[in-house]
Design an enzyme around this catalytic site. Structure first.
Site, short mmCIF file in Angstrom:
data_model
loop_
_atom_site.label_atom_id
_atom_site.label_comp_id
_atom_site.label_asym_id
_atom_site.label_seq_id
_atom_site.Cartn_x
_atom_site.Cartn_y
_atom_site.Cartn_z
N TYR A 1 9.10 -1.02 -7.72
CA TYR A 1 10.07 -0.41 -7.00
C TYR A 1 10.41 0.59 -6.44
O TYR A 1 10.06 1.13 -7.13
CB TYR A 1 10.73 -1.59 -7.99
CG TYR A 1 11.54 -3.27 -7.43
CD1 TYR A 1 11.54 -3.92 -6.42
CD2 TYR A 1 11.47 -3.85 -8.88
CE1 TYR A 1 11.30 -4.85 -6.94
CE2 TYR A 1 10.71 -5.59 -8.73
CZ TYR A 1 11.42 -5.79 -7.82
OH TYR A 1 10.73 -7.46 -7.76
N GLU A 2 10.27 0.92 -5.47
CA GLU A 2 10.69 1.73 -4.67
C GLU A 2 12.07 2.66 -4.08
O GLU A 2 12.25 3.70 -3.99
CB GLU A 2 9.20 2.39 -4.27
CG GLU A 2 8.19 2.22 -5.26
CD GLU A 2 6.70 3.06 -3.94
OE1 GLU A 2 6.99 3.19 -3.20
OE2 GLU A 2 5.51 2.78 -4.56
N HIS A 3 12.41 0.83 -3.85
CA HIS A 3 13.77 1.31 -3.27
C HIS A 3 14.72 -0.03 -3.87
O HIS A 3 13.79 -0.61 -4.37
CB HIS A 3 13.70 0.38 -1.78
CG HIS A 3 12.50 1.47 -1.12
ND1 HIS A 3 12.37 2.72 -0.48
CD2 HIS A 3 10.80 0.97 -0.76
CE1 HIS A 3 11.59 2.81 0.30
NE2 HIS A 3 10.49 2.08 0.14
#
Length: 300
Positions: A149-151
């Protein structure tokens, strides 16, 4: 006689333990399937003397329609399942005993949207994620999970509890045998992953740190400093070095990546290499994958 037998058994167990350590130290990992370039497992070179992990990208807890929306932990397959389906997973693992296959959850985008980690509540997200991921992992005969996950739409402690509890449960239920995280050097990203690491670092076997998210033109000296910084951040973890075969930044193979790896190898710090991604490498014939695996054989 009994004393000799106990000594023999101890030596066998020690050798098995040592073999496991060396195998883990020489892991090569590659993300695959995100860009739908018709790449297959069999396209990628596989050195028999290195543990190879393919990481299917991505399973996402979003709907699969034309306007994807969060599902509160109910995961769907978003990788190229036509070329990387259950039968292909089974086939590559049967042909190569040193190959394992994992899935990565999250990613950067779905459709034209950012993939935002969204949980209506910790308990409901965990329950949905365990059920849906177990279904996908068993359907595809997978071995592990990667967290990418990046956001985020939640605070770091909520992310930590959700992901940590899911991975712990999947391991306890023997659905997976290994797990990794894939952070990069961004303030919000690091806050979430370091909170996860602080509470649940013990359940993660690898840190797939995205060194290619650093600026283009990264030098060897900078790369080595970045590596030491992330080893300190994820204290006790097996931090893997990485490069990309797309237009991302970081230290590229042509600019000294393998020189940096040799330096780390000489210091006994080279835990493994991962690549983003097979989809991008296909056009150039996977030459850097071959070079990576050959270097890792020397690191055993």
């Amino acid at each position: 006689m009994m004393r000799h037998w106990k000594l023999f058994l101890a030596l066998v167990l020690f050798q098995a333990y040592a073999t496991q350590i060396f195998t883990q130290a020489a892991v090569f990992r590659e993300y695959i399937g995100a860009n739908f370039e018709n790449v297959r497992f069999s396209d990628v070179p596989i050195n028999p003397n290195v543990e190879v992990h393919f990481i299917l990208s991505f399973a996402i807890d979003y709907t699969t329609g034309s306007s994807p929306n969060p599902t509160n932990g109910k995961f769907n397959v978003f990788w190229d399942a036509d070329n990387l389906g259950p039968s292909q997973v089974l086939s590559i693992k049967r042909q190569h005993k040193n190959v394992k296959v994992a899935l990565s959850i999250g990613g950067d985008t779905v459709g034209s949207k950012h993939v935002n980690f969204t949980a209506f509540s910790v308990d409901s997200w965990v329950s949905n994620a365990v059920t849906s991921l177990t279904r996908v992992i068993k359907q595809y005969n997978l071995d592990g999970i990667d967290i990418d996950y990046e956001h985020f739409n939640v605070a770091p402690d909520i992310f930590s509890q959700c992901i940590g509890r899911v991975v712990t449960t999947l391991k306890k239920n023997r659905v997976i045998s290994f797990a990794s995280i894939a952070p990069f050097d961004d303030g919000d990203v690091q806050r979430h992953y370091m909170a996860l690491w602080k509470s649940y670092g013990r359940v993660f076997d690898y840190v797939n740190f995205q060194f290619y998210a650093y600026d283009k033109g990264t030098t060897i000296a900078q790369f080595l400093r970045y590596f030491d910084t992330q080893v300190a951040n994820y204290n006790g973890g097996k931090v893997l070095v990485s490069f990309s075969t797309d237009s991302s930044g970081g230290l590229k193979p042509d600019n000294g990546f393998f020189t940096a790896c040799e330096k780390l190898r000489s210091q006994r710090k080279l835990n493994g290499i991962f690549v983003w991604s097979a989809d991008n490498s296909k056009a150039s014939g996977f030459s850097y994958e071959r070079q990576s695996q050959a270097l890792l054989v020397k690191a055993k």
